[in-house]
Design a protein around this motif. Structure first.
Motif, PDB file in Angstrom:
ATOM      1  N   ALA A  78       0.855  -1.181   0.000  1.00  0.00           N
ATOM      2  CA  ALA A  78       0.000   0.000   0.000  1.00  0.00           C
ATOM      3  C   ALA A  78       0.896   1.238   0.000  1.00  0.00           C
ATOM      4  CB  ALA A  78      -0.904   0.015   1.225  1.00  0.00           C
ATOM      5  N   LEU A  79       0.475   2.262  -0.692  1.00  0.00           N
ATOM      6  CA  LEU A  79       1.271   3.486  -0.737  1.00  0.00           C
ATOM      7  C   LEU A  79       1.394   4.124   0.638  1.00  0.00           C
ATOM      8  CD1 LEU A  79       0.048   5.014  -4.105  1.00  0.00           C
ATOM      9  CD2 LEU A  79       2.132   3.717  -3.642  1.00  0.00           C
ATOM     10  N   TYR A  80       0.396   3.922   1.507  1.00  0.00           N
ATOM     11  CA  TYR A  80       0.455   4.520   2.839  1.00  0.00           C
ATOM     12  C   TYR A  80       1.370   3.776   3.790  1.00  0.00           C
ATOM     13  CZ  TYR A  80      -2.966   0.884   3.947  1.00  0.00           C
ATOM     14  OH  TYR A  80      -3.614  -0.320   4.082  1.00  0.00           O
ATOM     15  N   GLY A  81       1.801   2.554   3.434  1.00  0.00           N
ATOM     16  CA  GLY A  81       2.629   1.820   4.378  1.00  0.00           C
ATOM     17  C   GLY A  81       3.700   0.944   3.766  1.00  0.00           C
ATOM     18  N   GLY A  82       3.735   0.841   2.456  1.00  0.00           N
ATOM     19  CA  GLY A  82       4.702  -0.057   1.838  1.00  0.00           C
ATOM     20  C   GLY A  82       4.243  -1.495   1.974  1.00  0.00           C
ATOM     21  N   LYS A  83       5.123  -2.345   2.475  1.00  0.00           N
ATOM     22  CA  LYS A  83       4.815  -3.770   2.623  1.00  0.00           C
ATOM     23  C   LYS A  83       4.035  -3.969   3.931  1.00  0.00           C
ATOM     24  CE  LYS A  83       8.441  -6.490   2.679  1.00  0.00           C
ATOM     25  NZ  LYS A  83       9.458  -7.538   2.475  1.00  0.00           N
ATOM     26  N   ILE A  84       2.844  -4.600   3.819  1.00  0.00           N
ATOM     27  CA  ILE A  84       2.001  -4.820   4.991  1.00  0.00           C
ATOM     28  C   ILE A  84       1.533  -6.271   5.034  1.00  0.00           C
ATOM     29  CG2 ILE A  84       1.214  -2.423   5.028  1.00  0.00           C
ATOM     30  CD1 ILE A  84      -1.428  -3.353   3.794  1.00  0.00           C
ATOM     31  N   GLY A  85       1.127  -6.712   6.198  1.00  0.00           N
ATOM     32  CA  GLY A  85       0.534  -8.033   6.355  1.00  0.00           C
ATOM     33  C   GLY A  85      -0.961  -7.884   6.541  1.00  0.00           C
ATOM     34  N   VAL A  86      -1.726  -8.684   5.813  1.00  0.00           N
ATOM     35  CA  VAL A  86      -3.184  -8.640   5.909  1.00  0.00           C
ATOM     36  C   VAL A  86      -3.669  -9.985   6.441  1.00  0.00           C
ATOM     37  CG1 VAL A  86      -5.355  -8.312   4.676  1.00  0.00           C
ATOM     38  CG2 VAL A  86      -3.310  -7.030   3.971  1.00  0.00           C
ATOM     39  N   ILE A  87      -4.231  -9.953   7.637  1.00  0.00           N
ATOM     40  CA  ILE A  87      -4.771 -11.168   8.244  1.00  0.00           C
ATOM     41  C   ILE A  87      -6.116 -11.460   7.583  1.00  0.00           C
ATOM     42  CG2 ILE A  87      -5.688 -12.203  10.362  1.00  0.00           C
ATOM     43  CD1 ILE A  87      -3.587 -10.556  11.908  1.00  0.00           C
ATOM     44  N   GLN A  88      -6.227 -12.668   7.038  1.00  0.00           N
ATOM     45  CA  GLN A  88      -7.463 -13.072   6.362  1.00  0.00           C
ATOM     46  C   GLN A  88      -8.398 -13.813   7.314  1.00  0.00           C
ATOM     47  OE1 GLN A  88      -8.059 -11.806   3.615  1.00  0.00           O
ATOM     48  NE2 GLN A  88      -6.100 -11.366   2.723  1.00  0.00           N
ATOM     49  N   GLU A  89      -7.866 -14.770   8.046  1.00  0.00           N
ATOM     50  CA  GLU A  89      -8.664 -15.548   8.998  1.00  0.00           C
ATOM     51  C   GLU A  89      -7.896 -15.651  10.310  1.00  0.00           C
ATOM     52  OE1 GLU A  89      -9.820 -17.200   4.882  1.00  0.00           O
ATOM     53  OE2 GLU A  89      -7.909 -17.461   5.908  1.00  0.00           O
ATOM     54  N   PHE A  90      -8.639 -15.589  11.407  1.00  0.00           N
ATOM     55  CA  PHE A  90      -8.050 -15.694  12.745  1.00  0.00           C
ATOM     56  C   PHE A  90      -9.042 -16.476  13.595  1.00  0.00           C
ATOM     57  CE2 PHE A  90      -6.889 -14.533  17.000  1.00  0.00           C
ATOM     58  CZ  PHE A  90      -5.536 -14.261  16.959  1.00  0.00           C
TER      59      PHE A  90
END
Length: 156
Positions: A78-90
């Motif tokens: 994302a341009l606002y954060g660069g490389k990010i982790g997106v949790i899909q299921e928890f």
């Protein structure tokens, strides 16, 4: 309570699929709505494909060699954060909730993210108000609401 965590491998797809189906069934039951069109066999198949192709990571928590928790996530940009982790299921099995397992699982994701130079982790909570406790759990573990709701449109 001794919980062992591991980054899942391809051969863990059945365990991941089973826990994720438990999660989605719980969401549908509590909200009295069919939010997902999901089956165990298709979930396991999709999980295998995504792990095999490097698009998906899961961490499994085990108690006495029995799976009791899972978190799945992807890496995004994302341009606002660069490389990010997106949790899909928890998901934490009901009998292990309020025992600290969920907090330990979040810590595993943070550790993974730091090792992979993520700027942050993000997730969407299930529909509220049925999952107010879930929102409180995430906030207690350092995640903050940043606005909006998850939205979806099927492309068929």
């Amino acid at each position: 309570m001794q919980i062992n965590f591991k980054v899942a491998k391809l051969e863990d797809s059945e365990v991941i699929g089973s826990l994720v189906v438990d999660l989605t069934n719980e969401i549908c039951k509590l909200t009295k709505a069919q939010h997902f069109d999901i089956s165990l066999s298709s979930t396991i198949k999709r999980c295998r494909e995504l792990i095999r192709d490097g698009h998906y990571v899961a961490i499994i928590g085990e108690y006495h060699n029995n799976p009791v928790a899972v978190v799945t996530f992807t890496e995004a940009y994302a341009l606002y954060g660069g490389k990010i982790g997106v949790i899909q299921e928890f998901y934490v099995s009901p009998e292990f909730r309020a025992s600290g397992v969920g907090s330990m699982l979040i810590e595993q994701v943070k550790k993974y993210g730091k090792q992979n130079d993520w700027s942050c982790i993000e997730l969407c909570t299930p529909p509220l108000p049925e999952f107010e406790r879930t929102l409180n759990f995430y906030q207690k573990n350092g995640l903050i609401p940043v606005g909006g709701r998850k939205m979806r449109q099927a492309l068929e």
